[in-house]
Design an enzyme around this catalytic site. Structure first.
Site, PDB file in Angstrom:
ATOM      1  N   SER A 134      -2.314  -9.124   4.241  1.00 15.64           N
ATOM      2  CA  SER A 134      -2.202  -7.679   4.077  1.00 15.64           C
ATOM      3  C   SER A 134      -3.447  -7.000   3.510  1.00 15.64           C
ATOM      4  O   SER A 134      -4.470  -6.976   4.154  1.00 15.64           O
ATOM      5  CB  SER A 134      -0.980  -7.420   3.197  1.00 15.64           C
ATOM      6  OG  SER A 134      -0.667  -6.081   3.202  1.00 15.64           O
TER       7      SER A 134
ATOM      8  N   ASP B  66      -2.188  -4.984   7.245  1.00 20.39           N
ATOM      9  CA  ASP B  66      -1.116  -5.399   8.157  1.00 20.39           C
ATOM     10  C   ASP B  66      -0.167  -4.249   8.466  1.00 20.39           C
ATOM     11  O   ASP B  66       0.945  -4.457   8.953  1.00 20.39           O
ATOM     12  CB  ASP B  66      -0.358  -6.617   7.627  1.00 20.39           C
ATOM     13  CG  ASP B  66       0.377  -6.327   6.327  1.00 20.39           C
ATOM     14  OD1 ASP B  66       0.043  -5.320   5.683  1.00 20.39           O
ATOM     15  OD2 ASP B  66       1.280  -7.099   5.965  1.00 20.39           O
TER      16      ASP B  66
ATOM     17  N   GLU C  16       6.735   2.202  -3.144  1.00 21.42           N
ATOM     18  CA  GLU C  16       5.828   1.893  -4.233  1.00 21.42           C
ATOM     19  C   GLU C  16       4.708   2.930  -4.179  1.00 21.42           C
ATOM     20  O   GLU C  16       4.388   3.467  -3.107  1.00 21.42           O
ATOM     21  CB  GLU C  16       5.255   0.481  -4.058  1.00 21.42           C
ATOM     22  CG  GLU C  16       6.331  -0.585  -4.183  1.00 21.42           C
ATOM     23  CD  GLU C  16       5.768  -1.992  -4.104  1.00 21.42           C
ATOM     24  OE1 GLU C  16       5.822  -2.690  -5.111  1.00 21.42           O
ATOM     25  OE2 GLU C  16       5.276  -2.378  -3.032  1.00 21.42           O
TER      26      GLU C  16
ATOM     27  N   ASN D 145       1.728   2.512  -4.141  1.00 23.98           N
ATOM     28  CA  ASN D 145       0.661   2.087  -3.232  1.00 23.98           C
ATOM     29  C   ASN D 145       0.951   2.380  -1.753  1.00 23.98           C
ATOM     30  O   ASN D 145       0.167   2.028  -0.883  1.00 23.98           O
ATOM     31  CB  ASN D 145       0.344   0.599  -3.436  1.00 23.98           C
ATOM     32  CG  ASN D 145       1.523  -0.317  -3.097  1.00 23.98           C
ATOM     33  OD1 ASN D 145       2.410   0.055  -2.317  1.00 23.98           O
ATOM     34  ND2 ASN D 145       1.541  -1.506  -3.679  1.00 23.98           N
TER      35      ASN D 145
ATOM     36  N   ARG E 117       0.328  -6.171 -16.024  1.00 18.99           N
ATOM     37  CA  ARG E 117       1.118  -7.266 -15.445  1.00 18.99           C
ATOM     38  C   ARG E 117       0.200  -8.150 -14.597  1.00 18.99           C
ATOM     39  O   ARG E 117      -0.870  -7.698 -14.153  1.00 18.99           O
ATOM     40  CB  ARG E 117       2.275  -6.729 -14.585  1.00 18.99           C
ATOM     41  CG  ARG E 117       1.816  -5.803 -13.468  1.00 18.99           C
ATOM     42  CD  ARG E 117       2.970  -5.345 -12.601  1.00 18.99           C
ATOM     43  NE  ARG E 117       3.367  -6.347 -11.641  1.00 18.99           N
ATOM     44  CZ  ARG E 117       2.772  -6.540 -10.470  1.00 18.99           C
ATOM     45  NH1 ARG E 117       1.718  -5.822 -10.107  1.00 18.99           N
ATOM     46  NH2 ARG E 117       3.198  -7.479  -9.644  1.00 18.99           N
TER      47      ARG E 117
ATOM     48  N   GLY F 127       0.951 -10.497  -8.178  1.00 18.18           N
ATOM     49  CA  GLY F 127       1.582 -11.594  -7.453  1.00 18.18           C
ATOM     50  C   GLY F 127       0.894 -11.859  -6.119  1.00 18.18           C
ATOM     51  O   GLY F 127       1.353 -12.688  -5.332  1.00 18.18           O
TER      52      GLY F 127
ATOM     53  N   ARG G 239      -3.237  -6.551 -13.416  1.00 20.90           N
ATOM     54  CA  ARG G 239      -3.437  -5.133 -13.133  1.00 20.90           C
ATOM     55  C   ARG G 239      -3.052  -4.330 -14.366  1.00 20.90           C
ATOM     56  O   ARG G 239      -2.088  -4.662 -15.061  1.00 20.90           O
ATOM     57  CB  ARG G 239      -2.538  -4.681 -11.984  1.00 20.90           C
ATOM     58  CG  ARG G 239      -2.788  -5.404 -10.676  1.00 20.90           C
ATOM     59  CD  ARG G 239      -2.102  -4.644  -9.538  1.00 20.90           C
ATOM     60  NE  ARG G 239      -1.925  -5.488  -8.371  1.00 20.90           N
ATOM     61  CZ  ARG G 239      -2.915  -5.829  -7.532  1.00 20.90           C
ATOM     62  NH1 ARG G 239      -4.144  -5.402  -7.759  1.00 20.90           N
ATOM     63  NH2 ARG G 239      -2.671  -6.606  -6.495  1.00 20.90           N
TER      64      ARG G 239
HETATM   65  C1  G16 Z   1       2.292  -6.707  -1.491  1.00 24.42           C
HETATM   66  C2  G16 Z   1       3.754  -6.416  -1.686  1.00 24.42           C
HETATM   67  C3  G16 Z   1       3.914  -5.079  -2.366  1.00 24.42           C
HETATM   68  C4  G16 Z   1       3.118  -5.059  -3.665  1.00 24.42           C
HETATM   69  C5  G16 Z   1       1.665  -5.472  -3.417  1.00 24.42           C
HETATM   70  C6  G16 Z   1       0.885  -5.668  -4.689  1.00 24.42           C
HETATM   71  O1  G16 Z   1       1.738  -5.723  -0.678  1.00 24.42           O
HETATM   72  O2  G16 Z   1       4.405  -6.420  -0.439  1.00 24.42           O
HETATM   73  O3  G16 Z   1       5.269  -4.864  -2.605  1.00 24.42           O
HETATM   74  O4  G16 Z   1       3.128  -3.800  -4.237  1.00 24.42           O
HETATM   75  O5  G16 Z   1       1.633  -6.696  -2.726  1.00 24.42           O
HETATM   76  O6  G16 Z   1       1.517  -6.661  -5.470  1.00 24.42           O
HETATM   77  P1  G16 Z   1       0.865  -7.281  -6.746  1.00 24.42           P
HETATM   78  O7  G16 Z   1       0.566  -6.133  -7.667  1.00 24.42           O
HETATM   79  O8  G16 Z   1       1.886  -8.223  -7.300  1.00 24.42           O
HETATM   80  O9  G16 Z   1      -0.418  -7.947  -6.335  1.00 24.42           O
HETATM   81  P2  G16 Z   1       0.841  -6.099   0.570  1.00 24.42           P
HETATM   82  O10 G16 Z   1       0.561  -4.800   1.229  1.00 24.42           O
HETATM   83  O11 G16 Z   1      -0.375  -6.801   0.034  1.00 24.42           O
HETATM   84  O12 G16 Z   1       1.735  -7.023   1.366  1.00 24.42           O
END
Ligand code: G16
Length: 544
Positions: A69, A288, A382, A384, A507, A510, A516
């Site tokens: 993504s 993506d 979200e 974002n 946090r 992931g 972040r």
């Molecule tokens: C993914 C998740 C989203 C999340 C983002 C950032 O987005 O599908 O729900 O907001 O990662 O997550 P984190 O802050 O845990 O890195 P994407 O667009 O990368 O698939």
């Protein structure tokens, strides 16, 4: 008959790269995600899990998407999609982790057989797994690893080649609902375009779109797919003038580079290339095509961004009005789901002005989606730009079966029914969300400036902090507070106290190897200062 021999033989070709002692691979915000060269063995093992999952669910098709993504081109990732197109059920994340972290091929076979026995899975019935990937070059070899996992376990592999993530989610649901009264659409990429285009034209009846829309596609899979989609919209039905930019998928290194929804949201500016034209309505997708951010560069006030919170409040307000116009206000419960990143001003606007309930969940559409399903109309985004609107079966049948008493009521019901088909019901979908925004702006006769005027965002800042071990940081209260490391939250609280109308949290990401930090405050300089302070706290605790 068992799969032991076949798994052993194939697993030897797809070894797991061992991590340092005490560290494990985890199924994160969006599946396993990391540098692509660590993913071969993981993807093979995800294949084993997907075939178990398919058999557990009476041979329904399970989806696997290979994408990282918004992450840089060198990363990749793999995630599993459940039969109705939603994310893998959370209990099963543990099973995925157990398979992926089995230290040897023999232990892998043991974990596989133990899962099958514990979950009472009949390994003899058919299994089916459908998969797709984004434009990253590493996707090609990862697909080979996945297919080896499927073949070792005698699951039928269905290759949908290069797709946006939401297209794969669509195809999973379409496959499993084919030929039933709940059929979600034709099982093909063309079926996806046809469904969206038809619903878009229906929702746009008697309305027109003003001006050009520039769409930055992050040099990802969204570029070619959006161009393909546009061929399905007949200009004599809806005049939709779209300029697709940053759609170079031939040079892998430019993916998400200085463009795309994540760049725009975190840097709070337009992609430098192509040079932004003042006043032009613009939006960005991510790598993506599941995130969407709108913006324009104002000749007077400069860059103005309309992020996921704005799309959420716009959709909630528009759909709320339609539901009222359709005479369904007392029958259908509308709610909004956000995360800690939601701008405080958006939460106030939704609760106080729109008078709708707001629920806050941890990051990750998998969490938001689940909570949104508790409403008849659940709007989740979200900040974002990742999100969608879910309609319950009751809501969809009310749109179709309510007998209108006036032309205005009929119009509201027809528009709601069209939105039910236009909005991707499986997951956040940037192309579908973009069409939704265009429909709303056309119905309201709004420019982006009108949209931005609905409320004023609190100045805010997102910072990425690299630390030695991000797993030290654990959260509570929907990620709004740190429970570990001890003492860190107290220091953040002290920092926040120094500023007016301020809020901050930290946090572990992931999807990236970093933490972040988010901060908002009454002024831009205070928000920046607070974010920097909290970032330094995190840096310090991250090295302890
Ligand atoms: C993914 C998740 C989203 C999340 C983002 C950032 O987005 O599908 O729900 O907001 O990662 O997550 P984190 O802050 O845990 O890195 P994407 O667009 O990368 O698939």
């Amino acid at each position: 008959e068992n799969h032991d021999k076949a798994i052993l033989a194939a697993s030897a070709r797809h070894p797991i790269v061992p991590l340092e002692k005490g560290r494990f691979y985890t199924y994160g915000t969006a599946g396993f995600r990391m540098k692509a060269d660590l993913l071969d063995g993981i993807t093979f093992r995800v294949g084993l899990l997907a075939s178990l999952r398919s058999r557990k669910l009476n041979s329904q098709a399970i989806g696997v998407m290979i994408t990282a993504s918004h992450n840089p081109a060198a990363d990749n990732g793999v995630k599993i999609v459940d039969p109705m197109g939603d994310m893998l059920e959370q209990d099963w994340e543990r099973y995925a982790t157990a398979l992926v972290n089995a230290p040897t091929d023999e232990q892998l076979v043991d974990v596989y057989n133990r899962l099958a026995a514990d979950l009472k899975i009949d390994l003899k019935i058919p299994a089916k797994v459908i998969y797709g990937r984004d434009t990253r070059p590493s996707g090609h070899t990862l697909v080979t690893a996945l297919v080896d996992g499927l073949e070792a376990t005698k699951a039928e592999p269905v290759d949908h080649k290069i797709l946006t993530t939401p297209q794969l989610h669509y195809l999973v649901r379409a496959t499993n609902s084919e030929g039933t009264p709940l059929s979600y659409g034709k099982v093909s990429e063309a079926g996806y375009y046809e469904k969206l285009a038809e619903a878009f034209v229906r929702a746009m009846r008697n309305r027109r779109i003003d001006g050009t829309l520039v769409v930055d596609c992050a040099n990802g899979v969204g570029g070619p797919k959006l161009s393909e989609f546009l061929k399905y919209i007949h200009q004599d039905k809806v005049k939709f003038d779209v300029k697709v930019v940053n759609d170079d998928v031939l040079r892998p290194e430019v993916l998400n580079l200085d463009c795309g929804a994540d760049f725009v949201k975190t840097k709070q500016r337009a992609p430098p290339s192509p040079k932004p034209q003042p006043g032009v309505r613009s939006c960005s997708l991510d790598g993506d095509a599941d995130r969407l951010i709108y913006y324009w560069v104002d000749p007077e006030s400069g860059f103005v961004m309309l992020d996921g919170d704005r799309i959420s409040s716009l959709a909630a307000s528009f759909i709320g009005d339609l539901v009222e116009g359709a005479g369904l206000k007392n029958e259908l419960r509308i709610g909004v789901v956000q995360t800690a990143y939601a701008n405080g001003a958006s939460t106030n606007y939704i609760t106080q002005h729109l008078k709708l309930p707001v629920i806050c969940t941890p990051t990750g559409v998998k969490h938001l989606h689940h909570v949104a399903q508790g409403f008849d109309i659940g709007v989740y985004f979200e900040a974002n730009g990742h999100g969608t609107v879910l309609f319950s079966p009751d809501a969809l049948s009310a749109f179709r079966n309510t007998e209108p008493q006036s032309p205005a009521q009929k119009d509201a019901l027809d528009t709601l029914a069209a939105l039910g088909d236009l909005i991707n019901q499986t997951v956040g979908d940037a192309i579908s969300d973009m069409l939704l925004v265009e429909v709303i702006l056309a119905h309201r006769n709004w420019t982006l400036r009108d949209w931005a005027m609905t409320y004023a965002d609190l100045p805010n800042r997102l910072v990425r902090v690299e630390v030695a071990n991000k797993d030290l940081f654990q959260t509570t209260d929907a990620e709004r507070r740190l429970s570990h490391p001890e003492g860190a939250q107290n220091e953040i609280d002290q920092a926040v106290k120094k500023y007016k109308d301020a809020r901050a949290f930290a946090r572990a990401s992931g999807t990236e190897n970093a933490c972040r930090v988010y901060a908002e405050a009454a002024t831009r300089s205070e928000a920046n200062e607070l974010a920097e302070r909290v970032a330094r706290i995190i840096e310090r605790y991250g090295t302890l």
